[in-house]
Enzyme design. Structure first.
Site, PDB file in Angstrom:
ATOM      1  N   LEU A  50     -71.803   0.789 -21.386  1.00 36.51           N
ATOM      2  CA  LEU A  50     -70.469   0.771 -21.963  1.00 36.51           C
ATOM      3  C   LEU A  50     -70.422   0.234 -23.389  1.00 36.51           C
ATOM      4  O   LEU A  50     -69.369   0.256 -24.017  1.00 36.51           O
ATOM      5  CB  LEU A  50     -69.535  -0.067 -21.073  1.00 36.51           C
ATOM      6  CG  LEU A  50     -69.398   0.428 -19.632  1.00 36.51           C
ATOM      7  CD1 LEU A  50     -68.546  -0.527 -18.805  1.00 36.51           C
ATOM      8  CD2 LEU A  50     -68.818   1.828 -19.604  1.00 36.51           C
ATOM      9  N   SER A  51     -71.546  -0.272 -23.907  1.00 37.85           N
ATOM     10  CA  SER A  51     -71.541  -0.794 -25.276  1.00 37.85           C
ATOM     11  C   SER A  51     -72.752  -0.268 -26.035  1.00 37.85           C
ATOM     12  O   SER A  51     -73.677   0.273 -25.446  1.00 37.85           O
ATOM     13  CB  SER A  51     -71.557  -2.328 -25.274  1.00 37.85           C
ATOM     14  OG  SER A  51     -72.868  -2.795 -25.011  1.00 37.85           O
ATOM     15  N   GLY A  52     -72.736  -0.481 -27.316  1.00 32.00           N
ATOM     16  CA  GLY A  52     -73.827  -0.007 -28.167  1.00 32.00           C
ATOM     17  C   GLY A  52     -74.860  -1.071 -28.476  1.00 32.00           C
ATOM     18  O   GLY A  52     -75.633  -0.925 -29.417  1.00 32.00           O
ATOM     19  N   THR A  60     -74.403   4.352 -26.187  1.00 29.58           N
ATOM     20  CA  THR A  60     -73.146   4.121 -25.475  1.00 29.58           C
ATOM     21  C   THR A  60     -72.780   5.382 -24.693  1.00 29.58           C
ATOM     22  O   THR A  60     -72.890   6.481 -25.208  1.00 29.58           O
ATOM     23  CB  THR A  60     -72.017   3.801 -26.471  1.00 29.58           C
ATOM     24  OG1 THR A  60     -72.417   2.705 -27.283  1.00 29.58           O
ATOM     25  CG2 THR A  60     -70.723   3.460 -25.754  1.00 29.58           C
TER      26      THR A  60
END
Length: 192
Positions: A50-52, A60
């Protein structure tokens, strides 16, 4: 004759693809519900990123495979682990340092795309899995949707497409039979 064979091959390929998509969708939804939200394949859990923080290696919206279980104190510097950061929050970061304190083992971690290490070391008891190196970019967006309330609708789409395609194929076959019957009737009428 060549055109008919080509059409038949195309028809078989489309039918097979739709059927495989239907089976895949059933697998994803049933597996997700049975495991409490995350599908499992051959002992690996599929997680959505869900994040980079781990880009560019793990983008992501990707799906990653992680291997749960085993001795969670076995990890070394450079391993990528998935750990429980908060009650409902899992994080996948790289181990930058292993800290041994008596019987306890903790890991300092950092996202590959982050400038600094994570604030708090991770207790080995909070590690839930090890990243296996398998990633499918952007499929996570799709998986998140399948786990939503509207996600079950996705099971219907390939099934409906398969039914429509089957109806079209049956209609086409009946049309060909009617054309052959009319030709035979015309030939018999001309012969009489």
């Amino acid at each position: 004759m060549n055109g008919k064979k080509l059409m038949k091959w195309g028809s078989n390929i489309v039918t097979t693809i739709l059927f495989l998509v239907l089976i895949f969708m059933v697998f994803v939804v049933v597996s997700s519900k049975a495991s409490g939200g995350e599908p499992q394949v051959f002992g690996h859990q599929l997680k959505t990123v869900l994040s980079g923080s781990m880009e560019p290696g793990i983008k992501t919206g990707s799906i990653i495979a992680v291997k749960p279980g085993g001795d969670m104190s076995r990890f070394e510097k450079g391993d990528v682990i998935t750990f429980q950061k908060e009650k409902d929050m899992l994080v996948t970061h790289r181990v930058t340092e292993v800290i041994k304190s008596g019987d306890n083992i903790m890991y300092k971690t950092k996202g590959d795309n982050n400038n600094a290490e994570d604030m708090n070391p991770v207790l080995s008891e909070n590690v839930v899995a090890e990243y296996s190196g398998f990633t499918i970019p952007y499929l996570g967006y799709f998986m998140n949707f399948t786990n939503s309330k509207n996600g079950a609708f996705l099971l219907l789409v390939p099934g409906i497409l398969l039914l429509i395609y089957s109806g079209f194929t049956i209609w086409k076959a009946i049309s060909e039979i009617e054309i052959k019957t009319k030709k035979n009737d015309t030939i018999e009428n001309n012969a009489s």
